[in-house]
Enzyme design. Structure first.
Site, PDB file in Angstrom:
ATOM      1  N   ARG A 104       0.885  -1.181   0.000  1.00  0.00           N
ATOM      2  CA  ARG A 104       0.000   0.000   0.000  1.00  0.00           C
ATOM      3  C   ARG A 104       0.914   1.220   0.000  1.00  0.00           C
ATOM      4  O   ARG A 104       1.666   1.429   0.950  1.00  0.00           O
ATOM      5  CB  ARG A 104      -0.901  -0.010   1.231  1.00  0.00           C
ATOM      6  CG  ARG A 104      -1.636   1.300   1.428  1.00  0.00           C
ATOM      7  CD  ARG A 104      -2.750   1.206   2.416  1.00  0.00           C
ATOM      8  NE  ARG A 104      -3.890   0.493   1.856  1.00  0.00           N
ATOM      9  CZ  ARG A 104      -5.128   0.571   2.317  1.00  0.00           C
ATOM     10  NH1 ARG A 104      -5.413   1.330   3.351  1.00  0.00           N
ATOM     11  NH2 ARG A 104      -6.102  -0.127   1.759  1.00  0.00           N
ATOM     12  N   HIS A 131      -7.258   0.701  -6.615  1.00  0.00           N
ATOM     13  CA  HIS A 131      -7.484  -0.150  -5.442  1.00  0.00           C
ATOM     14  C   HIS A 131      -8.114  -1.454  -5.959  1.00  0.00           C
ATOM     15  O   HIS A 131      -9.299  -1.716  -5.735  1.00  0.00           O
ATOM     16  CB  HIS A 131      -8.396   0.575  -4.448  1.00  0.00           C
ATOM     17  CG  HIS A 131      -8.389  -0.007  -3.071  1.00  0.00           C
ATOM     18  ND1 HIS A 131      -7.616  -1.102  -2.721  1.00  0.00           N
ATOM     19  CD2 HIS A 131      -9.050   0.362  -1.932  1.00  0.00           C
ATOM     20  CE1 HIS A 131      -7.815  -1.376  -1.445  1.00  0.00           C
ATOM     21  NE2 HIS A 131      -8.675  -0.506  -0.948  1.00  0.00           N
ATOM     22  N   GLN A 134     -10.143  -3.941  -3.717  1.00  0.00           N
ATOM     23  CA  GLN A 134     -11.462  -3.427  -3.344  1.00  0.00           C
ATOM     24  C   GLN A 134     -12.479  -3.670  -4.453  1.00  0.00           C
ATOM     25  O   GLN A 134     -13.587  -4.162  -4.201  1.00  0.00           O
ATOM     26  CB  GLN A 134     -11.349  -1.922  -3.055  1.00  0.00           C
ATOM     27  CG  GLN A 134     -12.642  -1.291  -2.627  1.00  0.00           C
ATOM     28  CD  GLN A 134     -13.089  -1.786  -1.265  1.00  0.00           C
ATOM     29  OE1 GLN A 134     -12.329  -1.769  -0.323  1.00  0.00           O
ATOM     30  NE2 GLN A 134     -14.329  -2.235  -1.155  1.00  0.00           N
ATOM     31  N   ASP A 226     -17.413   7.093  -1.981  1.00  0.00           N
ATOM     32  CA  ASP A 226     -16.178   6.970  -1.206  1.00  0.00           C
ATOM     33  C   ASP A 226     -15.944   8.322  -0.532  1.00  0.00           C
ATOM     34  O   ASP A 226     -16.636   9.313  -0.833  1.00  0.00           O
ATOM     35  CB  ASP A 226     -15.027   6.606  -2.173  1.00  0.00           C
ATOM     36  CG  ASP A 226     -13.705   6.315  -1.452  1.00  0.00           C
ATOM     37  OD1 ASP A 226     -13.705   6.186  -0.204  1.00  0.00           O
ATOM     38  OD2 ASP A 226     -12.665   6.217  -2.135  1.00  0.00           O
ATOM     39  N   CYS A 266     -16.484   1.614   0.171  1.00  0.00           N
ATOM     40  CA  CYS A 266     -15.301   0.789   0.474  1.00  0.00           C
ATOM     41  C   CYS A 266     -14.920   0.854   1.941  1.00  0.00           C
ATOM     42  O   CYS A 266     -14.244  -0.048   2.436  1.00  0.00           O
ATOM     43  CB  CYS A 266     -14.126   1.228  -0.399  1.00  0.00           C
ATOM     44  SG  CYS A 266     -13.708   2.973  -0.200  1.00  0.00           S
ATOM     45  N   ARG A 294     -13.527  -8.788   1.097  1.00  0.00           N
ATOM     46  CA  ARG A 294     -12.099  -8.515   0.908  1.00  0.00           C
ATOM     47  C   ARG A 294     -11.292  -9.756   1.284  1.00  0.00           C
ATOM     48  O   ARG A 294     -10.314 -10.113   0.626  1.00  0.00           O
ATOM     49  CB  ARG A 294     -11.664  -7.326   1.785  1.00  0.00           C
ATOM     50  CG  ARG A 294     -12.349  -5.999   1.471  1.00  0.00           C
ATOM     51  CD  ARG A 294     -11.912  -5.471   0.117  1.00  0.00           C
ATOM     52  NE  ARG A 294     -10.473  -5.342   0.056  1.00  0.00           N
ATOM     53  CZ  ARG A 294      -9.767  -4.302   0.517  1.00  0.00           C
ATOM     54  NH1 ARG A 294     -10.383  -3.275   1.033  1.00  0.00           N
ATOM     55  NH2 ARG A 294      -8.450  -4.276   0.418  1.00  0.00           N
TER      56      ARG A 294
HETATM   57  N1   CP Z   1     -11.416  -0.289   2.104  1.00  0.00           N
HETATM   58  C1   CP Z   1     -10.146  -0.350   2.533  1.00  0.00           C
HETATM   59  O1   CP Z   1      -9.185  -0.591   1.779  1.00  0.00           O
HETATM   60  O2   CP Z   1     -10.002  -0.190   3.884  1.00  0.00           O
HETATM   61  P1   CP Z   1      -8.630   0.025   4.655  1.00  0.00           P
HETATM   62  O3   CP Z   1      -8.062   1.346   4.212  1.00  0.00           O
HETATM   63  O4   CP Z   1      -8.993   0.011   6.119  1.00  0.00           O
HETATM   64  O5   CP Z   1      -7.695  -1.104   4.302  1.00  0.00           O
HETATM   65  N1  NVA Z   2     -10.070   6.577  -1.685  1.00  0.00           N
HETATM   66  C1  NVA Z   2      -9.723   6.166  -0.344  1.00  0.00           C
HETATM   67  C2  NVA Z   2      -9.959   4.693  -0.161  1.00  0.00           C
HETATM   68  C3  NVA Z   2      -9.639   4.138   1.201  1.00  0.00           C
HETATM   69  C4  NVA Z   2      -9.837   2.659   1.268  1.00  0.00           C
HETATM   70  C5  NVA Z   2      -8.272   6.531  -0.054  1.00  0.00           C
HETATM   71  O1  NVA Z   2      -7.424   6.342  -0.936  1.00  0.00           O
HETATM   72  O2  NVA Z   2      -7.986   6.991   1.041  1.00  0.00           O
END
Ligand code: CP
Ligand code: NVA
Length: 309
Positions: A104, A131, A134, A226, A266, A294
């Site tokens: 990440r 993502h 997701q 989101d 998400c 997930r």
């Molecule tokens: N939806 C999602 O990726 O959640 P987190 O940021 O908690 O991993």
């Molecule tokens: N768009 C959000 C998604 C979090 C799971 C971010 O990148 O923070």
């Protein structure tokens, strides 16, 4: 053969469908008592995370445990990729100890660089551009709910961000009609949109891009939103709030979708901002099914990338 999952664009339609099938089978097996064959015994997944996470991290760690393997979490404080050590050296070191990496990161180029230097598979666990894990869980959730994906209409209301990009690409790949309502200055990336449109052309799906939430949700089977401000953009939060206020998903907007439409997010969510509490905590909300899925999708992905049966 699938070597890394850096983007939904790494998947063809058959591979995406096979991942969803495998996730459904793993879900059924898990709910029926678990995976006694422990197919990942002795295997380790490294989780290289530059940003916070609840769902992605725990789904990967629990998934590895359930399959007989192990997850090793490395925060930015632990390894400081690009600071203490180059991205390339992190990839080369990890490849000597672990069988698979989930990362990440802030910049998409970092997962690309990791994959270039790793000799093990790399999964994009969220970056500024996509993502993919997701979107796979979201399509699994819709598939469970409606028994099909082809021909469903999914309205996405809000920021044309990483989550939106992966939904566009996977929807296009799997035949889901996407209707977007994003503020004019927060549209999805033009290149991704163009490639998603090409995929949609092949799967007989449509992509509508507009600015009006009420138009996007017309006839929608699912309404997705989101956060207005993604991780890494916190300094823009005050500027974004008034721009996104008309894009809130509330009971009035849900009432304009198809009868029985579901709500997707998400998570994490900000109740009172992009969605009202009555919607996200109400009967149409599938957000915790998405979160559970997930786990199943990420297990399917790891097994597939490792060539495990
Ligand atoms: N939806 C999602 O990726 O959640 P987190 O940021 O908690 O991993
Ligand atoms: N768009 C959000 C998604 C979090 C799971 C971010 O990148 O923070």
């Amino acid at each position: 053969m699938l070597r890394h999952l850096l983007s939904i664009e790494d998947l063809n339609r058959a591979e995406a469908e096979a991942l969803l099938e495998r996730a459904l089978a793993l879900k059924a097996e898990w709910h029926a008592g678990g995976h006694p064959d422990a197919p990942l015994r002795g295997k380790t997944l490294a989780l290289v995370f530059e940003k916070p996470s609840l769902r992605t991290r725990v789904a990967f760690e629990a998934g590895m445990t359930q399959l007989g393997g192990h997850g090793s979490y490395l925060s930015a404080n632990d390894i400081d990729m690009g600071g203490r050590e180059s991205v390339a050296d992190v990839a080369r070191n990890l490849s000597r100890w672990v069988q698979i990496i989930a990362a990440r990161v802030f910049r998409h180029s970092t997962v690309v660089e990791l994959a270039r230097h790793a000799t093990v598979p790399v999964i994009n666990a969220l970056c500024d551009r996509e993502h993919p894990c997701q979107a796979l869980a979201d399509m699994l959730t819709l598939r469970e709910r409606y028994g099909r994906l082809q021909g469903l209409r999914l309205a996405y209301v809000g920021d044309g961000n990483n989550v939106c990009h992966s939904l566009l690409l996977l929807g296009g790949l799997l035949g889901v009609d996407l209707a977007l309502a994003c503020p004019p200055d927060y549209q999805p990336d033009g290149g991704i949109l163009e490639r998603a449109r090409r995929l949609a052309g092949e799967s007989d799906a449509t992509i509508e891009l507009g600015h009006a939430p009420a138009e996007a949700v017309q006839g929608a089977h699912a309404v997705y939103t989101d956060v207005w401000t993604s991780m890494g953009q916190e300094h823009e939060a005050a500027r974004r709030r008034p721009v996104f206020a008309p894009y809130q998903v509330n009971a009035g907007l849900m009432a304009q979708a198809a009868p029985g439409a579901c709500f997707l997010h998400c998570l994490p969510a900000h109740r009172g901002e992009e969605v009202t509490a009555d919607v996200i905590d109400g009967p149409a909300s599938l957000v915790f099914d998405q979160a559970e899925n997930r786990l199943h999708v990420q297990k399917a992905l790891i097994l597939t990338l490792l060539g495990a049966s």
